[in-house]
Design a protein around this motif. Structure first.
Motif, PDB file in Angstrom:
ATOM      1  N   GLY A 212       0.813  -1.198   0.000  1.00 47.38           N
ATOM      2  CA  GLY A 212       0.000   0.000   0.000  1.00 47.38           C
ATOM      3  C   GLY A 212       0.852   1.257   0.000  1.00 47.38           C
ATOM      4  N   ARG A 213       0.306   2.325  -0.598  1.00 46.70           N
ATOM      5  CA  ARG A 213       1.025   3.598  -0.656  1.00 46.70           C
ATOM      6  C   ARG A 213       0.020   4.729  -0.700  1.00 46.70           C
ATOM      7  N   ASP A 214       0.195   5.683   0.200  1.00 53.68           N
ATOM      8  CA  ASP A 214      -0.651   6.887   0.245  1.00 53.68           C
ATOM      9  C   ASP A 214      -2.134   6.542   0.295  1.00 53.68           C
ATOM     10  N   GLY A 215      -2.467   5.516   1.062  1.00 51.44           N
ATOM     11  CA  GLY A 215      -3.860   5.145   1.235  1.00 51.44           C
ATOM     12  C   GLY A 215      -4.433   4.282   0.136  1.00 51.44           C
ATOM     13  N   VAL A 216      -3.611   3.923  -0.853  1.00 50.24           N
ATOM     14  CA  VAL A 216      -4.091   3.104  -1.967  1.00 50.24           C
ATOM     15  C   VAL A 216      -3.644   1.671  -1.744  1.00 50.24           C
ATOM     16  N   LEU A 217      -4.606   0.770  -1.681  1.00 49.76           N
ATOM     17  CA  LEU A 217      -4.344  -0.654  -1.525  1.00 49.76           C
ATOM     18  C   LEU A 217      -4.879  -1.403  -2.736  1.00 49.76           C
ATOM     19  N   SER A 218      -4.083  -2.302  -3.291  1.00 47.40           N
ATOM     20  CA  SER A 218      -4.554  -3.115  -4.412  1.00 47.40           C
ATOM     21  C   SER A 218      -5.549  -4.152  -3.910  1.00 47.40           C
ATOM     22  N   ALA A 219      -6.240  -4.775  -4.842  1.00 44.12           N
ATOM     23  CA  ALA A 219      -7.167  -5.849  -4.467  1.00 44.12           C
ATOM     24  C   ALA A 219      -6.413  -6.983  -3.772  1.00 44.12           C
ATOM     25  N   ALA A 220      -5.198  -7.266  -4.252  1.00 46.64           N
ATOM     26  CA  ALA A 220      -4.398  -8.323  -3.634  1.00 46.64           C
ATOM     27  C   ALA A 220      -4.025  -7.946  -2.204  1.00 46.64           C
ATOM     28  N   ASP A 221      -3.679  -6.674  -1.994  1.00 50.04           N
ATOM     29  CA  ASP A 221      -3.341  -6.221  -0.639  1.00 50.04           C
ATOM     30  C   ASP A 221      -4.535  -6.346   0.297  1.00 50.04           C
ATOM     31  N   ARG A 222      -5.690  -5.943  -0.191  1.00 53.35           N
ATOM     32  CA  ARG A 222      -6.899  -6.033   0.653  1.00 53.35           C
ATOM     33  C   ARG A 222      -7.222  -7.488   1.001  1.00 53.35           C
ATOM     34  N   ALA A 223      -7.017  -8.378   0.035  1.00 47.28           N
ATOM     35  CA  ALA A 223      -7.280  -9.791   0.296  1.00 47.28           C
ATOM     36  C   ALA A 223      -6.333 -10.331   1.369  1.00 47.28           C
ATOM     37  N   VAL A 224      -5.079  -9.903   1.320  1.00 49.88           N
ATOM     38  CA  VAL A 224      -4.110 -10.337   2.332  1.00 49.88           C
ATOM     39  C   VAL A 224      -4.511  -9.825   3.704  1.00 49.88           C
ATOM     40  N   LEU A 225      -4.883  -8.550   3.789  1.00 47.86           N
ATOM     41  CA  LEU A 225      -5.297  -7.977   5.073  1.00 47.86           C
ATOM     42  C   LEU A 225      -6.559  -8.655   5.597  1.00 47.86           C
ATOM     43  N   ASP A 226      -7.466  -8.987   4.696  1.00 49.93           N
ATOM     44  CA  ASP A 226      -8.687  -9.678   5.125  1.00 49.93           C
ATOM     45  C   ASP A 226      -8.369 -11.056   5.708  1.00 49.93           C
TER      46      ASP A 226
END
Length: 817
Positions: free
Chosen positions: A368-382
């Motif tokens: 993530g950078r400057d508040g932007v998260l990719s779909a893959a990043d969100r899936a990992v966090l979930d």
């Protein structure tokens, strides 16, 4: 520029540029296009690896300096070869011989280099130096710290100082044991001697990269390998910035470990990873899925530890976080809390919940950078959040979703960066450097970059991954051995054979553990440590070691003892780097020496040796197979120094021992591969296979750079034990056939070849076969046509084949006599 094949060389004062230059003719005969050099910037004196840089702007004089590198480059160019360079942007040595670091110690925040290093000046305006061997008051009382002009001296440390006492300095001394809880600068993992850099600082980026970019501009270096890219604040921005500074088409790969189905982000502008992912895939291909449950349950019953690696990894993550990264977790919680001091998400709660997320993080990090998260990043966090909800305090569960929302707030960008740079070292230390030393289902599946949650891949799954590789990362490196591996490629290949005899091995392992108890002392070593040792012995037992060779056994035992000490300390159960149990380690060492060197239980040692002799041919076939696959699937094959012969090395420093080049440069041999297979134990068959496979790559370079990858169907009784595919372009074609589960093949006892009727009508089914196909391993024409072709005709008695055709040639000229 895509390298045809790379050869990793470890440079140090015992192996210099001049030493490499003398070997270039041999490397060229082997089919190598590029030397893949370990870091060459000036490192600490005597460094064996080059990652502890003290001057990033100067070539290490111990390696030969500018003059030596220029001479090596000239030799490479004359041979039609080039160089790929390993660079280290993430960290440097935290050593006063490092002028940048010394300047920060002298001037503190006022140093012009203060922003080059990742120092948390807000937490403390003094740099914590955890270099003391005991608490500061004891050091002072003992008179171990003294002033010497413009420096304070503590044993070998000479710390730059300003006028006045300790309280006036820009640094603060501390006992090394307090580093994890107090340190205010980011380290490489938890190593107090390595300080991390900030490549987001433009001047730091320019200065650190001035040397490799100059060498690239001069044509000495054709591309770079970026060490530990996940340590950087913003790997994507870094890779794009570096790509912009390289020539068009320059080669750029990153050291990046992919876990849990993760893929390298496509927008980084690099050519792929350094190949741990392929090492994992080809190793999993050679494991029999039917053995997974049996081996896992047998390990759990024997050791009392979890059968599932995930149950081993989670507590290891918590332990590593608590012991080594408490200060970084504090800083991370503070960064998330800072913009809203009145928030209900208080810092102590943030610390607890962040810790729960880290305990369940399925990959190294997000981006993530400057508040932007990719779909893959969100899936990992979930996924991490789902785990955190299961294990966190019930009273903290409500805080997980509000915390996740903070990851998408631009004002929390620094907090997110801190979290991302914390999750990566926790994964590395908990999985590779702790869990893999505690978990003994089968050690061949415990290595750097391996996904222990996947025990085996069938042929279809492997084909799908290679097709994705061809589509997305056709220029990525393909490794099967590295300077960081836990055990050599042929040691893993042999251990993989045990997955095909899981019930038998589980019973034998338990019997060997029980029968070895007379060698234990006061219960040490434990059953689990004995089991891990036994697997290591089976995998690493040299091909040419006879059980009756006392001198050979003694040498082998010496290597095992060094591995064992490191394994015990990395596991952090019976002993620990930070709390050595000398009594336990002595008992374990004596056990190993008695068992192997002294043959104190001769019948037991003979049983081990008998097992090794029985499975060694299948293991050797696995080794040949992974070598052939590495050279022919989509990607760039990388050969680790010396691994053209059998590689049964153990974890470093064993895998960085001096290579016996004199033995290797006599090759590669010219005899047909099937003849070399008759004396397979000397490793020449592997050397010849590599040379001939790379010879085909050299002749048909476009085919292997971007040709189609098409699975080939196998039929017959041994179809499941083999794998086959075709690489295809309009003007070129290659067919690859290799064993997958070598234990299932009816080999002649003690041999890597089959009995004459061993194939039992097993065949490949081909379509659209060009005329004039040749056997790469003996230079003979092959009668291969569309439809069914028996493996007896294609392979003969050696169950491995590489056929090729160049349709632009009126007749295909043999590559080898």
């Amino acid at each position: 520029m895509t390298p045809r094949a790379t050869l990793r060389l470890q440079f140090h004062r015992g192996f210099t540029f001049a030493d490499a230059a003398a070997l270039v003719p041999y490397f060229a005969r082997l089919g190598i296009s590029h030397i893949y050099a370990s870091p060459i910037a000036t490192a600490r004196p005597g460094s064996q690896h080059g990652y502890d840089v003290i001057d990033a702007t100067r070539i290490n004089p111990e390696l030969g300096g500018e003059e030596g590198l220029a001479a090596l480059s000239s030799t490479l160019v004359a041979a039609g070869m080039g160089m790929i360079l390993d660079i280290v942007p993430n960290h440097m040595a935290a050593d006063t011989a490092n002028a940048w670091w010394a300047d920060v110690l002298r001037h503190g925040r006022a140093s012009r280099f203060a922003t080059w290093f990742d120092i948390d000046w807000d937490a403390d305006d003094k740099i914590l130096l955890p270099i003391l061997g005991r608490p500061l008051d004891e050091v002072l009382a003992a008179g171990e710290l003294r002033r010497d002009g413009n420096a304070f001296c503590y044993f070998s440390h000479r710390l730059p100082a300003v006028a006045g006492g300790l309280e006036r300095q820009h640094w603060r001394l501390a006992w090394w044991r307090s580093a994890g809880d107090r340190i205010n600068w980011r380290r490489f993992f938890d190593i107090n001697e390595l300080v991390c850099l900030r490549m987001e600082e433009p001047q730091a980026f320019e200065t650190v990269h001035a040397l490799p970019l100059r060498l690239h501009a001069e044509g000495i270096v054709d591309g770079v390998r970026v060490d530990h890219v996940d340590g950087l604040t913003d790997p994507a921005a870094y890779c794009r910035a570096l790509r912009a500074r390289l020539k068009p088409g320059a080669y750029l790969v990153v050291e990046k470990i992919l876990l849990s189905g993760e893929t390298l982000p496509a927008d980084w502008g690099c050519d792929g990873t350094t190949g741990y992912d392929f090492m994992d895939e080809v190793n999993a291909l050679q494991h029999d899925a039917a053995g997974e449950h049996v081996l896992a349950e047998a390990w759990s019953a024997l050791s009392g530890r979890p059968a599932d690696f995930a149950d081993e990894a989670e507590p290891a993550r918590r332990e590593i976080l608590a012991r080594s990264f408490g200060a970084q977790l504090d800083a991370c919680a503070a960064a998330f809390a800072a913009p809203s001091p009145d928030s209900e998400l208080a810092r102590p709660m943030l610390r607890r919940v962040l810790g729960e997320l880290l305990a369940h993080f399925p990959v190294y990090r997000t981006y993530g950078r400057d508040g932007v998260l990719s779909a893959a990043d969100r899936a990992v966090l979930d996924r991490a959040a789902a785990g955190a909800r299961r294990t966190c305090l019930a009273t903290d569960r409500w805080a997980i979703d509000p915390l996740l929302r903070l990851f998408a707030e631009p004002e929390r960008a620094r907090a997110v960066a801190r979290f991302q740079q914390l999750s990566a070292p926790i994964a590395a230390k908990a999985v590779e450097d702790t869990g893999f030393y505690r978990y003994g289902r089968l050690l061949s599946r415990n290595d750097v970059g391996f996904d222990a949650g996947t025990f085996a891949l069938d042929a279809d799954a492997f084909h799908r991954r290679m097709q994705r590789r061809r589509a997305d990362w056709p220029r990525a490196l393909l490794a099967t051995a590295t300077h960081d591996h836990k055990r050599g490629e042929d040691g893993r290949a042999r251990l993989a054979v045990l997955s095909g005899m899981a019930m038998e091995w589980a019973a034998l392992q338990r019997s060997l553990v029980e029968d070895s108890r007379p060698l234990c002392r006061d219960g040490a070593p434990s059953a689990s440590d004995v089991a891990l040792l036994l697997q290591t012995i089976v995998g690493a037992w040299p091909f040419d070691l006879d059980a009756g060779d006392a001198a050979g056994r003694q040498a082998f035992a010496g290597r095992l003892v060094a591995w064992q000490q490191k394994a015990l300390r990395e596991a952090k159960l019976a002993s620990d780097w930070a709390a050595v149990d000398e009594v336990y380690e002595a008992a374990a060492r004596d056990f190993t020496i008695a068992l192997v060197a002294e043959a104190a239980l001769p019948d037991l040692l003979q049983r081990i040796a008998a097992l090794v002799q029985r499975i060694a041919p299948a293991g050797a076939l696995n080794g040949l197979a992974q070598g052939l696959l590495r050279m022919t699937v989509p990607g760039v094959p990388d050969l680790y120094q010396g691994a053209e012969l059998w590689d049964q090395s153990l974890v470093d420093p064993d895998n960085r021992r001096p290579v016996d080049w004199r033995r290797r440069i006599a090759g590669p041999p010219a005899e047909p591969l099937v003849e070399l297979a008759g004396r397979w134990r000397d490793g020449r068959v592997k050397q010849a296979l590599i040379a001939r496979g790379l010879g085909v790559r050299q002749r048909l370079s476009p085919l292997f750079e971007d040709g189609d990858y098409r699975p080939v169907r196998l039929e017959g009784p041994l179809a499941d034990a083999m794998i086959a595919f075709v690489r295809r372009r309009p003007e070129a074609w290659a067919l690859v056939v290799a064993p997958r589960l070598a234990l299932r093949l009816p080999l002649v006892p003690g041999d890597v070849r089959l009995a004459p009727d061993g194939w039992q009508d097993t065949a490949v089914v081909l379509d659209d076969v060009p005329d004039g196909a040749m056997n790469a391993f003996d230079g003979a024409p092959l009668e291969v046509g569309a439809g069914r072709t028996s493996l007896a005709a294609l392979c003969g008695t050696l169950p491995i084949a590489l056929a090729w055709a160049d349709t632009t040639m009126r007749a295909n000229v043999p590559l080898h006599p």
